[in-house]
Motif scaffolding. Structure first.
Motif, short mmCIF file in Angstrom:
data_model
loop_
_atom_site.label_atom_id
_atom_site.label_comp_id
_atom_site.label_asym_id
_atom_site.label_seq_id
_atom_site.Cartn_x
_atom_site.Cartn_y
_atom_site.Cartn_z
N LEU A 153 0.85 -1.18 0.00
CA LEU A 153 0.00 0.00 0.00
C LEU A 153 0.89 1.23 0.00
CD1 LEU A 153 -3.02 0.93 0.36
CD2 LEU A 153 -2.53 1.03 2.80
N HIS A 154 0.45 2.29 -0.71
CA HIS A 154 1.36 3.42 -0.92
C HIS A 154 0.69 4.77 -0.77
CE1 HIS A 154 4.14 0.41 -2.26
NE2 HIS A 154 3.20 -0.06 -3.05
N LEU A 155 1.57 5.76 -0.50
CA LEU A 155 1.15 7.15 -0.45
C LEU A 155 0.52 7.52 -1.80
CD1 LEU A 155 1.38 9.83 1.23
CD2 LEU A 155 3.48 10.26 -0.04
N GLY A 156 -0.59 8.27 -1.77
CA GLY A 156 -1.24 8.65 -3.00
C GLY A 156 -2.46 7.81 -3.31
N ASP A 195 8.52 -5.19 -0.83
CA ASP A 195 7.88 -4.02 -0.23
C ASP A 195 8.80 -3.48 0.86
OD1 ASP A 195 6.36 -2.18 1.12
OD2 ASP A 195 4.84 -3.58 1.81
N GLY A 196 9.33 -2.26 0.64
CA GLY A 196 10.33 -1.72 1.56
C GLY A 196 9.79 -1.10 2.82
N HIS A 211 9.16 6.96 0.60
CA HIS A 211 10.03 5.80 0.40
C HIS A 211 9.23 4.50 0.36
CE1 HIS A 211 13.47 8.31 0.69
NE2 HIS A 211 13.38 8.53 1.97
N CYS A 212 7.94 4.56 0.68
CA CYS A 212 7.12 3.35 0.71
C CYS A 212 6.69 2.99 -0.70
CB CYS A 212 5.91 3.55 1.60
SG CYS A 212 6.31 3.63 3.35
N ALA A 213 7.57 2.34 -1.43
CA ALA A 213 7.30 1.93 -2.80
C ALA A 213 7.83 0.52 -3.01
CB ALA A 213 7.97 2.89 -3.78
N PRO A 214 7.28 -0.20 -4.00
CA PRO A 214 7.87 -1.51 -4.31
C PRO A 214 9.25 -1.34 -4.94
CG PRO A 214 5.68 -1.23 -5.31
CD PRO A 214 6.12 0.11 -4.84
N TYR A 215 10.08 -2.35 -4.75
CA TYR A 215 11.41 -2.37 -5.38
C TYR A 215 11.53 -3.64 -6.22
CZ TYR A 215 12.96 1.54 -2.52
OH TYR A 215 13.10 2.78 -1.95
#
Length: 445
Positions: A153-156, A195-196, A211-215
């Protein structure tokens, strides 16, 4: 001279006004808060327990920001001043039994958003996603997931699912509110998507949500996925180490990778990228033999390894080396010596503090100076006591508020794991049989 006289008169008037304001109470005293040494609890609400906790007295989901409680097939939102309470019965596929966000039968929450992660028999990964309308208390959309998916889950306002099979990874993003698909893309070549911030992080999510994004991790590079449109941004000069990269996070301006321990030898590597500026602006790495004293031996690797235990406590990394855990500053890396703990010792988080735990010895603060034997907890509490909020401690069923000098200001009993709402003035909730009680701080007088 006249100007100087005017200036003195003006300063005199200003001082008089300030003094008058102070005396008249325009500078209001601070409101009562638990932990200020003088405030005591007052019962402000008592309602029927909307969701019964699990057998251990805790809930699979307890999120104070969204005011959600969930256990099994029941999800509820606690009432608040500007909101409404509700109770929802969930389908069995979305029953809440896991506390690992992103795992089957768990929830991903952020502020006013919640997404449920489903699970079914015969599948080790998530089976489906469902959006929750937090205002109405209902499921608004559902999407099935391919086998082996990883969810974040991410910002935005987006949720991203990634499924890697046969040398390719398929990433898909949906809008949290509507469930509408925002984008989808395929990444060619063998890769892992991590998921970081939650399931694959080294510890609790950092405060910087950007910084909460998939890598996407391949054999020769690491790339951050933009949750808005699926674009890939490579982390410069960062080549993953040998082995399986199992954990990833951003700490102190660095992207940090940790490999899973090898089978039999239990060797692992931590690798950090360089930083943009400052004294710690070069990459670093360490190898260690993975051994967590508080973990059982993994049946596949033979190592004492539990990937759900945090490797970041407070602001420091703790590498569970066989010779004794290494405490490392993630920013400076090898530019500063690591602190090695005694064999068998490990670090746990106790509220906002890092505590060293060693079997057969009293807990001590990680930052305690040599010879500093001050107790970690107020006198009279057992080693299993935990901090609930400022001044509040729970020891078994016993719930205690301590003052500034560790004197007891209030004592009660809780039939569940008590919890605090720090964002609404430090209120504390506990269970009295089948009722949920809310305590608020008031002046002792």
């Amino acid at each position: 001279m006249a100007t100087g006289g005017v200036g003195r008169r003006v300063r005199g008037v200003v001082c008089a006004v300030v003094a008058a304001l102070s005396v008249s109470g325009c500078f209001a005293p601070s409101p009562p808060m638990f932990g200020d040494g003088s405030s005591v609890p007052e019962e402000s609400a008592r309602v029927a327990l909307p969701v019964r906790p699990g057998a251990d007295g805790d809930w699979a989901l307890n999120d104070s920001a969204s005011r959600l409680l969930g256990q099994g097939t029941t999800l509820a939102r606690l009432g608040e001043r500007n909101g409404r309470s509700w109770r929802l019965t969930l389908p069995a596929e979305f029953a809440l039994t896991s506390r690992r966000p992103g795992a089957p039968h768990s929830a991903l929450t952020r502020d006013s958003a919640a997404v449920l992660v489903g699970g079914t028999d015969g599948r080790t990964g998530p089976s489906a996603l469902a959006g929750v309308d937090l205002n109405q208390g209902r499921l608004t959309w559902q999407h099935p997931l391919p086998a082996g998916s990883r969810v974040s889950l991410h910002l935005g306002g987006t949720v991203v699912a990634a499924a890697c099979h046969d040398g390719t990874c398929r990433l898909t993003s949906w809008n949290i509110g509507s469930g509408e698909r925002r984008w989808s893309r395929t990444v060619a070549g063998p890769a892992r998507v991590l998921d970081g911030c939650r399931a694959d992080a080294l510890g609790p999510a950092p405060g910087a949500d950007d910084h909460c994004a998939p890598y996407v991790v391949t054999a020769d590079h690491v790339a951050r996925v933009d949750p808005d449109d699926g674009s890939l941004y490579r982390v410069p000069a960062l080549r993953p180490p040998a082995g399986t990269v199992d954990r990833i996070t951003v700490r102190a301006g660095r992207t940090v990778l940790v490999t899973a321990p090898t089978k039999g030898g239990c060797r692992a590597t931590v690798l950090a990228s360089g930083t943009d500026a400052g004294a710690g602006d070069r990459g670093w790495h360490r190898t260690f033999v993975w051994d967590q004293p508080q973990a059982r031996r993994d049946p596949y690797t033979g190592c004492r390894w539990n990937r759900t235990l945090p490797l970041v406590v407070d602001h420091r990394m703790v590498l569970p080396d066989q010779k004794g855990a290494l405490v490392v500053d993630a920013y400076f890396g090898t530019l500063r010596p690591a602190k090695r703990l005694a064999p068998g010792a490990y670090v746990v988080s106790d509220g906002s503090r890092a505590v060293v735990r060693t079997p057969g010895r009293a807990d001590r603060l990680l930052d305690a100076a040599p010879g500093d034997d001050r107790p970690v907890r107020p006198q009279g509490l057992g080693p299993g006591a935990r901090s609930v909020g400022r001044g509040f401690w729970q020891d078994g069923r016993r719930l205690v508020l301590f003052g500034a000098g560790d004197e007891e200001l209030w004592e009660g009993r809780s039939d569940c794991r008590a919890f605090a709402d720090l964002h609404v003035g430090g209120t504390v909730h506990y269970c009295d049989g089948a009722e949920l009680v809310t305590l608020r701080p008031v002046n002792k007088d």
